[in-house]
Write an enzyme that holds these catalytic residues in place. Sequence first.
Site, PDB file in Angstrom:
ATOM      1  N   HIS A 201       0.842  -1.199   0.000  1.00  0.00           N
ATOM      2  CA  HIS A 201       0.000   0.000   0.000  1.00  0.00           C
ATOM      3  C   HIS A 201       0.883   1.258   0.000  1.00  0.00           C
ATOM      4  CE1 HIS A 201      -3.100  -2.683   2.160  1.00  0.00           C
ATOM      5  NE2 HIS A 201      -3.655  -2.354   1.018  1.00  0.00           N
TER       6      HIS A 201
ATOM      7  N   LYS B 258     -16.175  -7.623   4.844  1.00  0.00           N
ATOM      8  CA  LYS B 258     -14.985  -7.919   5.648  1.00  0.00           C
ATOM      9  C   LYS B 258     -15.199  -7.617   7.126  1.00  0.00           C
ATOM     10  CE  LYS B 258     -11.610  -7.229   1.996  1.00  0.00           C
ATOM     11  NZ  LYS B 258     -10.503  -6.420   1.482  1.00  0.00           N
TER      12      LYS B 258
ATOM     13  N   ARG C  70      -2.341  -5.269  -8.863  1.00  0.00           N
ATOM     14  CA  ARG C  70      -1.166  -6.090  -8.594  1.00  0.00           C
ATOM     15  C   ARG C  70      -0.989  -7.210  -9.611  1.00  0.00           C
ATOM     16  NH1 ARG C  70      -3.370  -7.641  -3.119  1.00  0.00           N
ATOM     17  NH2 ARG C  70      -5.179  -7.270  -4.432  1.00  0.00           N
TER      18      ARG C  70
ATOM     19  N   SER D  61      -3.404  -7.995   2.672  1.00  0.00           N
ATOM     20  CA  SER D  61      -3.424  -7.919   4.130  1.00  0.00           C
ATOM     21  C   SER D  61      -3.794  -9.262   4.769  1.00  0.00           C
ATOM     22  CB  SER D  61      -4.402  -6.837   4.588  1.00  0.00           C
ATOM     23  OG  SER D  61      -4.038  -5.605   4.044  1.00  0.00           O
TER      24      SER D  61
HETATM   25  N1  COA Z   1      -0.307  -3.895  -1.588  1.00  0.00           N
HETATM   26  C1  COA Z   1      -0.734  -4.827  -0.761  1.00  0.00           C
HETATM   27  N2  COA Z   1      -1.998  -5.223  -0.675  1.00  0.00           N
HETATM   28  C2  COA Z   1      -2.876  -4.612  -1.461  1.00  0.00           C
HETATM   29  C3  COA Z   1      -2.518  -3.595  -2.348  1.00  0.00           C
HETATM   30  C4  COA Z   1      -1.159  -3.250  -2.407  1.00  0.00           C
HETATM   31  N3  COA Z   1      -0.694  -2.328  -3.221  1.00  0.00           N
HETATM   32  N4  COA Z   1      -3.609  -3.189  -2.993  1.00  0.00           N
HETATM   33  C5  COA Z   1      -4.610  -3.905  -2.532  1.00  0.00           C
HETATM   34  N5  COA Z   1      -4.183  -4.770  -1.609  1.00  0.00           N
HETATM   35  C6  COA Z   1      -4.949  -5.787  -0.909  1.00  0.00           C
HETATM   36  C7  COA Z   1      -5.571  -5.311   0.356  1.00  0.00           C
HETATM   37  O1  COA Z   1      -4.711  -5.512   1.441  1.00  0.00           O
HETATM   38  C8  COA Z   1      -6.796  -6.175   0.422  1.00  0.00           C
HETATM   39  O2  COA Z   1      -6.421  -7.397   1.005  1.00  0.00           O
HETATM   40  P1  COA Z   1      -7.447  -8.253   1.849  1.00  0.00           P
HETATM   41  O3  COA Z   1      -8.596  -8.565   0.923  1.00  0.00           O
HETATM   42  O4  COA Z   1      -6.648  -9.417   2.216  1.00  0.00           O
HETATM   43  O5  COA Z   1      -7.873  -7.399   3.005  1.00  0.00           O
HETATM   44  C9  COA Z   1      -7.146  -6.425  -1.034  1.00  0.00           C
HETATM   45  O6  COA Z   1      -5.993  -6.179  -1.759  1.00  0.00           O
HETATM   46  C10 COA Z   1      -8.157  -5.512  -1.657  1.00  0.00           C
HETATM   47  O7  COA Z   1      -8.696  -4.700  -0.746  1.00  0.00           O
HETATM   48  P2  COA Z   1      -8.716  -3.149  -0.649  1.00  0.00           P
HETATM   49  O8  COA Z   1      -7.828  -2.443  -1.587  1.00  0.00           O
HETATM   50  O9  COA Z   1      -8.529  -2.826   0.779  1.00  0.00           O
HETATM   51  O10 COA Z   1     -10.117  -2.857  -1.156  1.00  0.00           O
HETATM   52  P3  COA Z   1     -11.445  -3.559  -0.708  1.00  0.00           P
HETATM   53  O11 COA Z   1     -11.802  -4.484  -1.794  1.00  0.00           O
HETATM   54  O12 COA Z   1     -11.402  -4.097   0.656  1.00  0.00           O
HETATM   55  O13 COA Z   1     -12.346  -2.301  -0.636  1.00  0.00           O
HETATM   56  C11 COA Z   1     -13.559  -0.394  -1.423  1.00  0.00           C
HETATM   57  C12 COA Z   1     -12.850  -1.687  -1.779  1.00  0.00           C
HETATM   58  C13 COA Z   1     -13.651  -0.183   0.059  1.00  0.00           C
HETATM   59  C14 COA Z   1     -12.767   0.719  -2.029  1.00  0.00           C
HETATM   60  C15 COA Z   1     -14.954  -0.502  -2.011  1.00  0.00           C
HETATM   61  O14 COA Z   1     -15.606  -1.612  -1.453  1.00  0.00           O
HETATM   62  C16 COA Z   1     -15.765   0.765  -1.744  1.00  0.00           C
HETATM   63  O15 COA Z   1     -15.570   1.760  -2.392  1.00  0.00           O
HETATM   64  N6  COA Z   1     -16.688   0.689  -0.790  1.00  0.00           N
HETATM   65  C17 COA Z   1     -17.555   1.811  -0.448  1.00  0.00           C
HETATM   66  C18 COA Z   1     -18.978   1.584  -0.930  1.00  0.00           C
HETATM   67  C19 COA Z   1     -19.061   1.867  -2.391  1.00  0.00           C
HETATM   68  O16 COA Z   1     -18.869   2.966  -2.870  1.00  0.00           O
HETATM   69  N7  COA Z   1     -19.416   0.814  -3.118  1.00  0.00           N
HETATM   70  C20 COA Z   1     -19.502   0.858  -4.541  1.00  0.00           C
HETATM   71  C21 COA Z   1     -18.156   0.575  -5.130  1.00  0.00           C
HETATM   72  S1  COA Z   1     -18.351   0.218  -6.829  1.00  0.00           S
END
Ligand code: COA
Length: 162
Positions: free
Chosen positions: A19, A43, A92, A130
């Site tokens: 991140h 989550k 990624r 994560s």
């Molecule tokens: N390095 C390491 N890990 C990374 C990374 C990086 N560069 N980029 C992403 N990840 C990992 C995260 O750690 C996470 O791992 P996990 O699933 O093991 O926890 C995973 O990739 C993806 O998660 P993250 O980037 O945290 O996004 P998410 O999928 O949890 O959340 C939101 C996405 C919160 C942005 C999205 O659900 C959202 O916008 N929610 C709000 C409601 C909304 O507007 N909904 C409509 C969206 S279309």
Amino acid sequence: MKKITAIYPGTFDPITNGHLDIIERACRLFEKVIVTIAVNPHKTPMFPEDERKEMISLTTSHLKNVEVDSYHGLLVRYAEEKRASVIVRGLRAISDFEYEFQMSLTNTKLNPDITTIFLMPNEKFSYLNSSLVRELASYDASIKEFLPDVVYKRLKKKLARR
Ligand code: COA
């Protein structure tokens, strides 16, 4: 160059070096980067929201154009509130593509003026997430290289208490 505010949303449970790599890249491209903890209803985080926020602040304290925040609700509404025209997401591997594609198109449908930009982290972080870090830590495997120091210590402490 235009003065653009970008949002980097995610669960950050916890923030990893992957991140941080994306945040540092975004900081070189945009005037302001708001790293914001978003609620993903699918989550159940290990770290409470406040602690995740604190860990992001500590980890990004060397970056002067970063703001740390959290929000509940739709991401595009939050971006509108913050006058941000860009959403940053890390890409990624190919496996990220379908999910990110769907989110990006949905957000564009909700507000066509907000653009999602994908940044690739350094290849050494391309397989990291994560959950993997939390799982490795629970087996006492070495995870030091994946995490900022402060996060590594917090995770170790949390697991020791279990
Ligand atoms: N390095 C390491 N890990 C990374 C990374 C990086 N560069 N980029 C992403 N990840 C990992 C995260 O750690 C996470 O791992 P996990 O699933 O093991 O926890 C995973 O990739 C993806 O998660 P993250 O980037 O945290 O996004 P998410 O999928 O949890 O959340 C939101 C996405 C919160 C942005 C999205 O659900 C959202 O916008 N929610 C709000 C409601 C909304 O507007 N909904 C409509 C969206 S279309």
